[in-house]
Design a protein around this motif. Structure first.
Motif, mmCIF file in Angstrom:
data_model
loop_
_atom_site.group_PDB
_atom_site.id
_atom_site.type_symbol
_atom_site.label_atom_id
_atom_site.label_comp_id
_atom_site.label_asym_id
_atom_site.label_seq_id
_atom_site.Cartn_x
_atom_site.Cartn_y
_atom_site.Cartn_z
ATOM 1 N N MET A 171 0.827 -1.211 0.000
ATOM 2 C CA MET A 171 0.000 0.000 0.000
ATOM 3 C C MET A 171 0.862 1.262 0.000
ATOM 4 S SD MET A 171 -3.259 -0.848 2.459
ATOM 5 C CE MET A 171 -2.289 -1.358 3.861
ATOM 6 N N VAL A 172 1.901 1.294 0.821
ATOM 7 C CA VAL A 172 2.774 2.472 0.889
ATOM 8 C C VAL A 172 3.471 2.683 -0.444
ATOM 9 C CG1 VAL A 172 4.887 3.378 1.959
ATOM 10 C CG2 VAL A 172 3.082 2.404 3.391
ATOM 11 N N TRP A 173 3.957 1.591 -1.064
ATOM 12 C CA TRP A 173 4.620 1.730 -2.365
ATOM 13 C C TRP A 173 3.649 2.288 -3.405
ATOM 14 C CZ3 TRP A 173 4.285 0.470 -7.414
ATOM 15 C CH2 TRP A 173 5.414 0.739 -8.196
ATOM 16 N N LEU A 174 2.446 1.735 -3.460
ATOM 17 C CA LEU A 174 1.461 2.207 -4.433
ATOM 18 C C LEU A 174 1.104 3.683 -4.207
ATOM 19 C CD1 LEU A 174 -0.810 -0.940 -4.640
ATOM 20 C CD2 LEU A 174 0.448 0.092 -6.550
ATOM 21 N N LEU A 175 0.895 4.077 -2.960
ATOM 22 C CA LEU A 175 0.575 5.476 -2.668
ATOM 23 C C LEU A 175 1.726 6.408 -3.031
ATOM 24 C CD1 LEU A 175 -1.261 5.039 0.738
ATOM 25 C CD2 LEU A 175 -2.280 5.753 -1.443
ATOM 26 N N ARG A 218 11.103 -3.478 -5.112
ATOM 27 C CA ARG A 218 10.492 -2.153 -4.983
ATOM 28 C C ARG A 218 10.596 -1.615 -3.568
ATOM 29 N NH1 ARG A 218 5.017 -2.672 -5.478
ATOM 30 N NH2 ARG A 218 5.057 -4.929 -5.603
ATOM 31 N N PHE A 219 10.626 -2.507 -2.580
ATOM 32 C CA PHE A 219 10.557 -2.107 -1.179
ATOM 33 C C PHE A 219 11.498 -2.997 -0.380
ATOM 34 C CE2 PHE A 219 7.318 0.343 1.326
ATOM 35 C CZ PHE A 219 7.925 0.225 2.557
ATOM 36 N N VAL A 279 7.293 -5.777 -11.163
ATOM 37 C CA VAL A 279 8.509 -5.764 -10.338
ATOM 38 C C VAL A 279 8.183 -6.334 -8.963
ATOM 39 C CG1 VAL A 279 10.337 -4.320 -9.371
ATOM 40 C CG2 VAL A 279 9.328 -3.725 -11.579
ATOM 41 N N ASN A 280 8.952 -7.310 -8.537
ATOM 42 C CA ASN A 280 8.755 -7.965 -7.251
ATOM 43 C C ASN A 280 8.822 -6.947 -6.111
ATOM 44 O OD1 ASN A 280 9.287 -9.491 -4.802
ATOM 45 N ND2 ASN A 280 9.689 -11.224 -6.145
#
Length: 125
Positions: free
Chosen positions: A99-103, A120-121, A115-116
């Motif tokens: 969720m944080v990555w998408l936001l 990404r994170f 991307v895995n």
């Protein structure tokens, strides 16, 4: 053959953007197997299945995997734009990271599916 860099190595190397920050520091502490366990595993937690190490003059306990990443943790430089998710085990950390990555990336579901999450994170433990 050179080993594949860990996620934290990639993050640490990407953080060193200016010349003054790019100087790599030598990890200053001695890392050694836990004293007095005669090579036997010490059960300090139910989740850890590896042997433990003692680090530094105060002999802090770390799992054996720490030895591979100690240098990278020591040289890690956080950027002002970095976001950290800190949570208890089994409390929805992966969902929160997603969720944080998408936001933070304008809800880029296409990239998220390509991307895995580990790329990404990065996960620091």
């Amino acid at each position: 053959m050179a080993s594949t860099p860990t996620n934290i190595e990639k993050v640490a190397n990407n953080n060193n953007n200016n010349e003054s920050e790019s100087k790599v520091k030598i990890f200053p502490y001695k890392i050694q197997p836990v004293e007095g366990n005669n090579g036997e595993e010490i059960d300090l937690s139910k989740g850890e299945k590896t042997k433990y190490l003692q680090v530094g003059p105060k002999k802090w306990f770390y799992p054996s995997g720490y030895e591979r990443q100690a240098h990278d943790f020591y040289n890690f430089v956080a950027r002002p734009s970095d976001i950290f998710v800190i949570s208890f085990p089994r409390s929805g950390t992966t969902w929160t990271q997603e969720m944080v990555w998408l936001l933070s990336n304008n809800l880029d579901y296409k990239k998220a599916s390509q991307v895995n999450l580990k790329e990404r994170f990065p996960f620091l433990e």
